[in-house]
Write an enzyme that holds these catalytic residues in place. Structure first.
Site, PDB file in Angstrom:
ATOM      1  N   LYS A   1       0.843  -1.209   0.000  1.00  0.00           N
ATOM      2  CA  LYS A   1       0.000   0.000   0.000  1.00  0.00           C
ATOM      3  C   LYS A   1       0.869   1.245   0.000  1.00  0.00           C
ATOM      4  O   LYS A   1       0.624   2.187  -0.764  1.00  0.00           O
ATOM      5  CB  LYS A   1      -0.940  -0.016   1.215  1.00  0.00           C
ATOM      6  CG  LYS A   1      -2.075  -1.021   1.080  1.00  0.00           C
ATOM      7  CD  LYS A   1      -2.846  -1.200   2.383  1.00  0.00           C
ATOM      8  CE  LYS A   1      -3.892  -2.310   2.219  1.00  0.00           C
ATOM      9  NZ  LYS A   1      -4.606  -2.615   3.474  1.00  0.00           N
TER      10      LYS A   1
ATOM     11  N   GLN B   1      -4.000  -1.199   9.699  1.00  0.00           N
ATOM     12  CA  GLN B   1      -4.071  -2.542   9.134  1.00  0.00           C
ATOM     13  C   GLN B   1      -4.648  -3.520  10.160  1.00  0.00           C
ATOM     14  O   GLN B   1      -4.181  -3.574  11.300  1.00  0.00           O
ATOM     15  CB  GLN B   1      -2.671  -2.995   8.687  1.00  0.00           C
ATOM     16  CG  GLN B   1      -2.648  -4.332   7.990  1.00  0.00           C
ATOM     17  CD  GLN B   1      -3.387  -4.330   6.648  1.00  0.00           C
ATOM     18  OE1 GLN B   1      -3.264  -3.398   5.860  1.00  0.00           O
ATOM     19  NE2 GLN B   1      -4.174  -5.368   6.407  1.00  0.00           N
TER      20      GLN B   1
ATOM     21  N   ASP C   1     -10.495   3.828   4.526  1.00  0.00           N
ATOM     22  CA  ASP C   1     -10.950   2.439   4.445  1.00  0.00           C
ATOM     23  C   ASP C   1     -12.478   2.340   4.516  1.00  0.00           C
ATOM     24  O   ASP C   1     -13.047   1.307   4.185  1.00  0.00           O
ATOM     25  CB  ASP C   1     -10.343   1.609   5.599  1.00  0.00           C
ATOM     26  CG  ASP C   1      -9.109   0.821   5.158  1.00  0.00           C
ATOM     27  OD1 ASP C   1      -8.973   0.570   3.945  1.00  0.00           O
ATOM     28  OD2 ASP C   1      -8.300   0.455   6.032  1.00  0.00           O
TER      29      ASP C   1
END
Ligand code: NAP
Length: 283
Positions: free
Chosen positions: A53, A97, A120
């Protein structure tokens, strides 16, 4: 194979090029888009995701701020880090994460992220906005699936769409997005009585389960579009999805492969969400 194979890698590449152009335009306007990537612990898969990412962000002209911490970090310290990122003007997107170590309440951490930086799309405010038809940040994997459906000109209005899996990350937001596009949506899960029957009636199948061969090829309705989100390891170590690919591709009109389907789209949409967030700073 009868089906068109949907090339997620190529579509993701296109999305990333567009993100790169947007990032360049933002920089010209004095805004350098920034993404903070928080990794806690040593989970090898998470480490790979986070590295990919950050790398993808930099390639698109997005600043990536890495925050790596030992699994022993306290919940309070992690919450304090998120607060710092929330108030850092150089940070447009914050990504924590998952999974987090057991002693940390992941939901509490996700809820501590500023909803305006929640690229997200997991904060309850953004989940609620999506469910109310006022989306802000939409979770990256389902957003990528919608882009792939568009890529093969899937008729959504009135189509019977089956989403297999009801996680907050994939299944539920996927169902919301399809509903917004006027599909007739069914959500299947581990308690669904007759999955074969549900699949055989679906014009669109999105499989997000995490089990090999959940969708047998013979169940697929001829002409259906099949999106395979699953990521599983075969005994020989190779990656595969939830769909019995070769058999399903004999019947489907279009299908995503694994790897090279949904996977590359997830990161691309994360970058797209980050420049979307950065655009607010221009105004
Ligand atoms: P998850 O949280 O484990 O959810 C799995 C869902 O599948 C649950 O809702 C579960 O039902 C359902 N399920 C389990 N067995 C089933 C069965 N036999 N028939 C029908 N439904 C069944 O997983 P997730 O996070 O949504 O991820 C799903 C898969 O997508 C995983 O393989 C993951 O690695 C992959 N994934 C890929 C990407 C990507 O970028 N390509 C991104 C995210 C996830 P219950 O709710 O009843 O337990």
């Amino acid at each position: 194979l009868a089906a068109q194979i949907i090339d997620g890698k190529a579509v993701a590449e296109r999305v990333r090029r567009k993100v790169g152009e947007d990032a360049t335009a933002l920089r010209a306007g004095g805004v350098a888009p920034g993404l903070a990537v928080v990794l806690v612990g040593e989970d090898p898969a998470s480490a790979v995701y986070v590295r990919n990412k950050a790398k993808a962000a930099r390639e698109c002209g997005i600043e990536a701020f890495d925050h790596k911490h030992d699994a022993t970090i306290s919940e309070a310290d992690l919450l304090a880090l998120v607060q710092r990122l929330n108030s850092d003007p150089a940070v447009d997107g914050i990504l924590v994460q998952l999974p987090l170590p057991k002693h940390i309440n992941a939901q509490k951490v996700l809820e501590s992220i500023d909803p305006m930086k929640d690229v997200d799309g997991f904060h309850p405010e953004n989940v609620g906005r999506l469910a109310s038809g006022m989306p802000r940040f939409v979770p990256c994997t389902p957003l990528g699936c919608m882009t792939l459906l568009a890529e093969v000109e899937t008729v959504l209005t009135g189509a019977r769409a089956l989403v297999i899996g009801r996680s907050n990350i994939v299944g539920k937001p996927m169902a919301q997005l399809l509903l917004q596009k006027d599909c007739t949506v069914t959500v299947a899960h581990s308690r669904t009585r007759d999955l074969a029957d549900e699949i055989s009636r679906a014009d669109i199948v999105v499989a997000a389960v995490g089990k090999i061969d959940t969708v047998r090829g013979e169940w697929v309705k001829p002409g259906a579009v099949v999106i395979d989100v699953g990521m599983n390891r075969k005994p020989d170590g190779k990656l595969c999805g939830d769909v019995e690919f070769a058999a399903a591709a004999e019947r489907a009109r279009a299908i995503t492969p694994v790897p090279g389907g949904v996977g590359p789209m997830t990161i691309a949409m994360l970058l797209a969400n980050t420049v979307q967030s950065a655009r607010r700073r221009l105004k």
